[in-house]
Design a protein around this motif. Structure first.
Motif, short mmCIF file in Angstrom:
data_model
loop_
_atom_site.label_atom_id
_atom_site.label_comp_id
_atom_site.label_asym_id
_atom_site.label_seq_id
_atom_site.Cartn_x
_atom_site.Cartn_y
_atom_site.Cartn_z
N GLN A 214 37.65 -42.97 40.27
CA GLN A 214 36.27 -42.79 40.72
C GLN A 214 36.21 -42.68 42.23
N ALA A 215 37.02 -43.48 42.93
CA ALA A 215 37.06 -43.40 44.39
C ALA A 215 37.62 -42.06 44.87
N LEU A 216 38.57 -41.51 44.11
CA LEU A 216 39.17 -40.23 44.45
C LEU A 216 38.29 -39.05 44.04
N ARG A 217 37.29 -39.32 43.18
CA ARG A 217 36.40 -38.28 42.67
C ARG A 217 37.17 -37.18 41.93
N VAL A 218 38.02 -37.64 41.00
CA VAL A 218 38.78 -36.71 40.18
C VAL A 218 38.40 -36.90 38.71
N GLN A 219 38.77 -35.95 37.88
CA GLN A 219 38.51 -36.06 36.45
C GLN A 219 39.30 -37.24 35.88
N PRO A 220 38.67 -38.13 35.11
CA PRO A 220 39.38 -39.29 34.59
C PRO A 220 40.60 -38.90 33.76
N SER A 221 41.71 -39.59 33.99
CA SER A 221 42.93 -39.31 33.22
C SER A 221 42.90 -39.97 31.84
N GLU A 222 42.16 -41.05 31.70
CA GLU A 222 42.00 -41.77 30.43
C GLU A 222 43.34 -42.15 29.80
N PRO A 223 44.06 -43.11 30.39
CA PRO A 223 45.32 -43.58 29.81
C PRO A 223 45.15 -43.98 28.35
N GLN A 224 46.18 -43.70 27.55
CA GLN A 224 46.14 -43.95 26.12
C GLN A 224 47.10 -45.09 25.75
N ALA A 225 46.84 -45.73 24.61
CA ALA A 225 47.70 -46.81 24.13
C ALA A 225 47.71 -46.82 22.61
N SER A 226 48.84 -47.23 22.06
CA SER A 226 48.98 -47.41 20.62
C SER A 226 49.65 -48.76 20.38
N PHE A 227 49.03 -49.62 19.56
CA PHE A 227 49.57 -50.94 19.25
C PHE A 227 49.87 -51.02 17.76
N GLY A 228 51.16 -51.07 17.42
CA GLY A 228 51.55 -51.18 16.02
C GLY A 228 51.12 -52.51 15.42
#
Length: 237
Positions: A214-228
């Motif tokens: 948000q501070a960089l004013r870039v498109q959110p990367s939206e990190p992903q996660a998977s928990f078995g």
């Protein structure tokens, strides 16, 4: 500022737990990979991760910048993962950070070779079997690893971005990428407590990434996660 890929990381833990009790963190058998020599940010991340793991971890570090590490070619990295073979009370940790590309995930430079999810899954299956596993894949478009075949019941997969999004922070003068800095801060924070779960690490990391972007004013990367299902209550330490 350039877009960056972080080559994710894999961590395996070997203790069972009840649904309400964290599973103790294992002794790690670890592969750390900085897969691009164009900037120091990726080496900085693997070196800091090695420090956080401490002397009890068994670590093989790969880098295209040398400095006491093995050469970061895809074949050698995959063979190292396939040879981890943790015993009782032990787990696998793989942390890869580098550039990434749409539809390919992590890209090893200078060869420009991608890491298909199927090859990563095969190496993890051979080297870690059913042991608890945490895979951290840091780089642009790395969300492709947070689904089958890499996602399995005994694995935690953390990625720096959605399959269709870049991540940020690999520009000249940067020390760490945005995702790697947030991840390492979360892992090293005393505020997490001794019983903190990997789910908490993912949550704290993602919130940090969101604030930075948000501070960089870039498109959110939206990190992903998977928990078995088998490692949903795995503790960090």
């Amino acid at each position: 500022m350039r877009r960056f890929l972080l080559l994710p990381i894999l961590i395996l833990a070997a203790c069972a737990a009840t649904p309400h009790q964290p599973a103790a963190a294992p002794r790690w058998h670890t592969v750390l990979v900085a897969g691009d020599d164009s900037l120091p940010v990726w080496d900085n991340a693997t070196q800091r991760m090695m420090t956080l793991l401490g002397p009890q971890a068994s670590v093989r570090r790969f880098s295209d910048r040398g400095r006491g590490a093995e050469r970061a070619d895809p074949g050698g990295v995959l063979r190292a993962i396939a040879g981890l073979r943790p015993g009782p009370g032990e787990g696998c940790l793989v942390f890869m950070t580098m550039h990434g590309a749409p539809g390919q995930g992590l890209i090893f430079a200078p060869a420009g070779l991608g890491l298909p999810p199927a090859l990563l899954d095969r190496a993890l299956s051979q080297g870690c079997g059913e042991a608890p596993t945490v895979a951290i894949l840091s780089g642009c478009y790395t969300g492709i690893y947070a689904a089958a075949p890499v996602a399995r019941p005994n694995r935690i997969i953390l990625t720096a971005a959605r399959p269709d999004r870049p991540s940020f922070g690999c520009g000249a003068g940067e020390v760490l990428t945005v995702y790697d800095e947030c991840l390492l801060q979360a892992l090293g924070s005393d505020a997490l407590g001794q019983a903190a779960l990997w789910r908490k690490v993912a949550s704290v990391t993602n919130a940090c990434v969101s604030r930075r972007e948000q501070a960089l004013r870039v498109q959110p990367s939206e990190p992903q996660a998977s928990f078995g299902d088998q490692v949903g209550s795995l503790a960090v330490r």
